[in-house]
Motif scaffolding. Structure first.
Motif, PDB file in Angstrom:
ATOM      1  N   SER A  11      31.563  43.105  50.604  1.00  0.00           N
ATOM      2  CA  SER A  11      30.597  42.011  50.689  1.00  0.00           C
ATOM      3  C   SER A  11      30.486  41.239  49.382  1.00  0.00           C
ATOM      4  N   ALA A  12      31.046  41.767  48.312  1.00  0.00           N
ATOM      5  CA  ALA A  12      30.964  41.108  47.003  1.00  0.00           C
ATOM      6  C   ALA A  12      32.139  41.545  46.140  1.00  0.00           C
ATOM      7  N   TYR A  13      32.518  40.674  45.196  1.00  0.00           N
ATOM      8  CA  TYR A  13      33.643  40.953  44.298  1.00  0.00           C
ATOM      9  C   TYR A  13      33.350  40.340  42.935  1.00  0.00           C
ATOM     10  N   ASP A  14      34.055  40.873  41.907  1.00  0.00           N
ATOM     11  CA  ASP A  14      34.201  40.098  40.683  1.00  0.00           C
ATOM     12  C   ASP A  14      35.630  39.542  40.702  1.00  0.00           C
ATOM     13  N   CYS A  15      36.029  38.799  39.652  1.00  0.00           N
ATOM     14  CA  CYS A  15      37.303  38.075  39.728  1.00  0.00           C
ATOM     15  C   CYS A  15      38.505  39.004  39.929  1.00  0.00           C
ATOM     16  N   SER A  16      38.605  40.039  39.101  1.00  0.00           N
ATOM     17  CA  SER A  16      39.761  40.925  39.222  1.00  0.00           C
ATOM     18  C   SER A  16      39.658  41.825  40.446  1.00  0.00           C
ATOM     19  N   GLY A  17      38.416  42.108  40.885  1.00  0.00           N
ATOM     20  CA  GLY A  17      38.239  42.900  42.098  1.00  0.00           C
ATOM     21  C   GLY A  17      38.766  42.161  43.321  1.00  0.00           C
ATOM     22  N   LEU A  18      38.574  40.825  43.356  1.00  0.00           N
ATOM     23  CA  LEU A  18      39.086  40.029  44.477  1.00  0.00           C
ATOM     24  C   LEU A  18      40.615  39.998  44.475  1.00  0.00           C
ATOM     25  N   VAL A  19      41.218  39.784  43.314  1.00  0.00           N
ATOM     26  CA  VAL A  19      42.683  39.738  43.227  1.00  0.00           C
ATOM     27  C   VAL A  19      43.276  41.083  43.634  1.00  0.00           C
ATOM     28  N   GLN A  20      42.699  42.154  43.141  1.00  0.00           N
ATOM     29  CA  GLN A  20      43.203  43.490  43.478  1.00  0.00           C
ATOM     30  C   GLN A  20      43.107  43.749  44.982  1.00  0.00           C
ATOM     31  N   ALA A  21      41.965  43.371  45.598  1.00  0.00           N
ATOM     32  CA  ALA A  21      41.780  43.595  47.034  1.00  0.00           C
ATOM     33  C   ALA A  21      42.763  42.758  47.860  1.00  0.00           C
ATOM     34  N   ALA A  22      43.031  41.519  47.441  1.00  0.00           N
ATOM     35  CA  ALA A  22      43.965  40.659  48.182  1.00  0.00           C
ATOM     36  C   ALA A  22      45.372  41.247  48.160  1.00  0.00           C
ATOM     37  N   TYR A  23      45.800  41.725  47.012  1.00  0.00           N
ATOM     38  CA  TYR A  23      47.135  42.332  46.921  1.00  0.00           C
ATOM     39  C   TYR A  23      47.181  43.668  47.663  1.00  0.00           C
ATOM     40  N   ARG A  24      46.081  44.385  47.651  1.00  0.00           N
ATOM     41  CA  ARG A  24      46.060  45.654  48.388  1.00  0.00           C
ATOM     42  C   ARG A  24      46.215  45.396  49.881  1.00  0.00           C
ATOM     43  N   ALA A  25      45.689  44.274  50.382  1.00  0.00           N
ATOM     44  CA  ALA A  25      45.846  43.927  51.796  1.00  0.00           C
ATOM     45  C   ALA A  25      47.310  43.735  52.159  1.00  0.00           C
ATOM     46  N   ALA A  26      48.133  43.355  51.168  1.00  0.00           N
ATOM     47  CA  ALA A  26      49.573  43.182  51.404  1.00  0.00           C
ATOM     48  C   ALA A  26      50.355  44.438  51.039  1.00  0.00           C
ATOM     49  N   GLY A  27      49.661  45.515  50.734  1.00  0.00           N
ATOM     50  CA  GLY A  27      50.319  46.772  50.399  1.00  0.00           C
ATOM     51  C   GLY A  27      50.830  46.844  48.978  1.00  0.00           C
ATOM     52  N   ILE A  28      50.301  46.011  48.091  1.00  0.00           N
ATOM     53  CA  ILE A  28      50.757  45.980  46.697  1.00  0.00           C
ATOM     54  C   ILE A  28      49.624  46.467  45.802  1.00  0.00           C
ATOM     55  N   LYS A  29      49.920  47.420  44.930  1.00  0.00           N
ATOM     56  CA  LYS A  29      48.918  47.995  44.038  1.00  0.00           C
ATOM     57  C   LYS A  29      48.897  47.240  42.717  1.00  0.00           C
ATOM     58  N   LEU A  30      47.701  46.812  42.309  1.00  0.00           N
ATOM     59  CA  LEU A  30      47.507  46.134  41.025  1.00  0.00           C
ATOM     60  C   LEU A  30      46.499  46.914  40.188  1.00  0.00           C
ATOM     61  N   ASP A  31      46.596  46.723  38.860  1.00  0.00           N
ATOM     62  CA  ASP A  31      45.590  47.305  37.977  1.00  0.00           C
ATOM     63  C   ASP A  31      44.250  46.599  38.195  1.00  0.00           C
ATOM     64  N   ARG A  32      43.183  47.207  37.726  1.00  0.00           N
ATOM     65  CA  ARG A  32      41.833  46.742  38.044  1.00  0.00           C
ATOM     66  C   ARG A  32      41.357  45.569  37.197  1.00  0.00           C
ATOM     67  N   THR A  33      41.700  45.480  35.934  1.00  0.00           N
ATOM     68  CA  THR A  33      41.078  44.494  35.051  1.00  0.00           C
ATOM     69  C   THR A  33      41.890  43.204  34.964  1.00  0.00           C
ATOM     70  N   SER A  34      41.216  42.119  34.590  1.00  0.00           N
ATOM     71  CA  SER A  34      41.884  40.829  34.441  1.00  0.00           C
ATOM     72  C   SER A  34      42.919  40.877  33.312  1.00  0.00           C
ATOM     73  N   GLN A  35      42.655  41.663  32.270  1.00  0.00           N
ATOM     74  CA  GLN A  35      43.618  41.776  31.169  1.00  0.00           C
ATOM     75  C   GLN A  35      44.935  42.371  31.656  1.00  0.00           C
ATOM     76  N   ASP A  36      44.844  43.449  32.412  1.00  0.00           N
ATOM     77  CA  ASP A  36      46.054  44.093  32.926  1.00  0.00           C
ATOM     78  C   ASP A  36      46.749  43.236  33.978  1.00  0.00           C
ATOM     79  N   GLN A  37      45.979  42.557  34.813  1.00  0.00           N
ATOM     80  CA  GLN A  37      46.585  41.727  35.853  1.00  0.00           C
ATOM     81  C   GLN A  37      47.345  40.538  35.270  1.00  0.00           C
ATOM     82  N   SER A  38      46.908  40.050  34.096  1.00  0.00           N
ATOM     83  CA  SER A  38      47.636  38.939  33.464  1.00  0.00           C
ATOM     84  C   SER A  38      48.985  39.382  32.901  1.00  0.00           C
ATOM     85  N   LEU A  39      49.213  40.695  32.854  1.00  0.00           N
ATOM     86  CA  LEU A  39      50.486  41.230  32.369  1.00  0.00           C
ATOM     87  C   LEU A  39      51.399  41.662  33.520  1.00  0.00           C
ATOM     88  N   ALA A  40      50.887  41.575  34.748  1.00  0.00           N
ATOM     89  CA  ALA A  40      51.682  42.038  35.894  1.00  0.00           C
ATOM     90  C   ALA A  40      52.835  41.072  36.176  1.00  0.00           C
TER      91      ALA A  40
END
Length: 278
Positions: free
Chosen positions: A187-216
């Motif tokens: 029902s709610a997300y922060d910025c990196s939580g939304l990105v992580q959840a969207a990729y998880r819906a496609a079966g792709i695992k991402l790190d939790r924080t925006s810092q780590d996601q910018s390095l993916a």
């Protein structure tokens, strides 16, 4: 008038009842001894008594001493009870003070953590507002110029397919939901939580924080974005905000508590860079 009226009385003062009783007892004992001695002297076989017994005269008020001893014992008992009560009160006070100090410390830590989060959000909002004064409509610039900085020009992208379509559809389905720092759905997300959840819906695992996601994945130019790319704001590896590019010069992101999850044009808040995981 009596002939003796002028003669002062020479009567001795009365002794106390206890002293008279003691003296009476002593006198009786002496008389008994003398009587026995007289009887013995009347007997022909008895020897004459040559020893005289002197009985001591007791001169003390026993009732006064007993009362004093009882009063002293009562005072000692009250003093001991009072000391025990004072010790109990002191221990209770120390225990209560320690508990209050611990509670105050925990409350201070919670307030400090909350203040730090609010300050981080305020700084991020201020940085976005500053960059907002320098925004340029990237789509307009792409149409009006054929040269310039390639990183600031976004080319049209093809419709999303496969995993990219799953990611984009999931992100757009969350538009209108609340932004909550640390939230990861549903029902709610922060910025990196939304990105992580969207990729998880496609079966792709991402790190939790925006810092780590910018390095993916690998870095891509802002002029060659494709649906599903991750946009980041701030330095690569030190990003403070991320979102998902959904095509058509737009992105979906959990922006802040006041806007929640929105879909915006890139010109609304130009990202610092992008990475591609797909």
């Amino acid at each position: 008038m009596s002939h003796t009226a002028h003669i002062p009385s020479h009567r001795k003062p009365r002794r106390s009842a206890s002293k008279l009783a003691v003296r009476a007892g002593v006198a009786g004992g002496v008389l008994s001894t003398l009587a026995m001695a007289g009887t013995a002297s009347a007997s022909p076989a008895a020897e004459p008594v040559t020893e005289t017994l002197e009985m001591p005269v007791l001169n003390m008020d026993l009732s006064t001493e007993v009362s004093t001893a009882v009063a002293k014992a009562a005072d000692n008992t009250r003093a001991a009870a009072l000391q025990g009560e004072l010790s109990s009160l002191e221990e209770t006070a120390r225990t209560g003070a320690a508990a209050e100090a611990k509670q105050a410390k925990e409350q201070a830590q919670k307030k400090a953590e909350q203040k730090a989060k609010e300050e981080a959000e305020r700084k991020a909002a201020a940085e976005r507002a500053t960059r907002g004064t320098e925004r340029t409509d990237l789509s307009t610039k792409s149409a009006s110029t054929g040269s310039g900085s390639g990183s600031s020009v976004t080319t049209p992208s093809a419709p999303a397919t496969g995993n990219a379509a799953t990611i984009v559809n999931f992100a757009r389905a969350q538009v209108g939901k609340a932004y909550v720092m640390g939230a990861t759905g549903s029902s709610a997300y922060d910025c990196s939580g939304l990105v992580q959840a969207a990729y998880r819906a496609a079966g792709i695992k991402l790190d939790r924080t925006s810092q780590d996601q910018s390095l993916a994945g690998r870095s891509v130019s802002l002029s060659a974005l494709q649906p599903g790319d991750i946009l980041y704001w701030g330095g690569k590896g030190s990003a403070y905000h991320v979102a998902i590019y959904v095509g058509g010069g737009k992105f979906v992101g959990a922006q802040n508590p006041s806007t929640g999850i929105v879909e915006r044009s890139l010109s609304y808040d130009k990202p610092s860079g992008a990475v591609r995981v797909l």
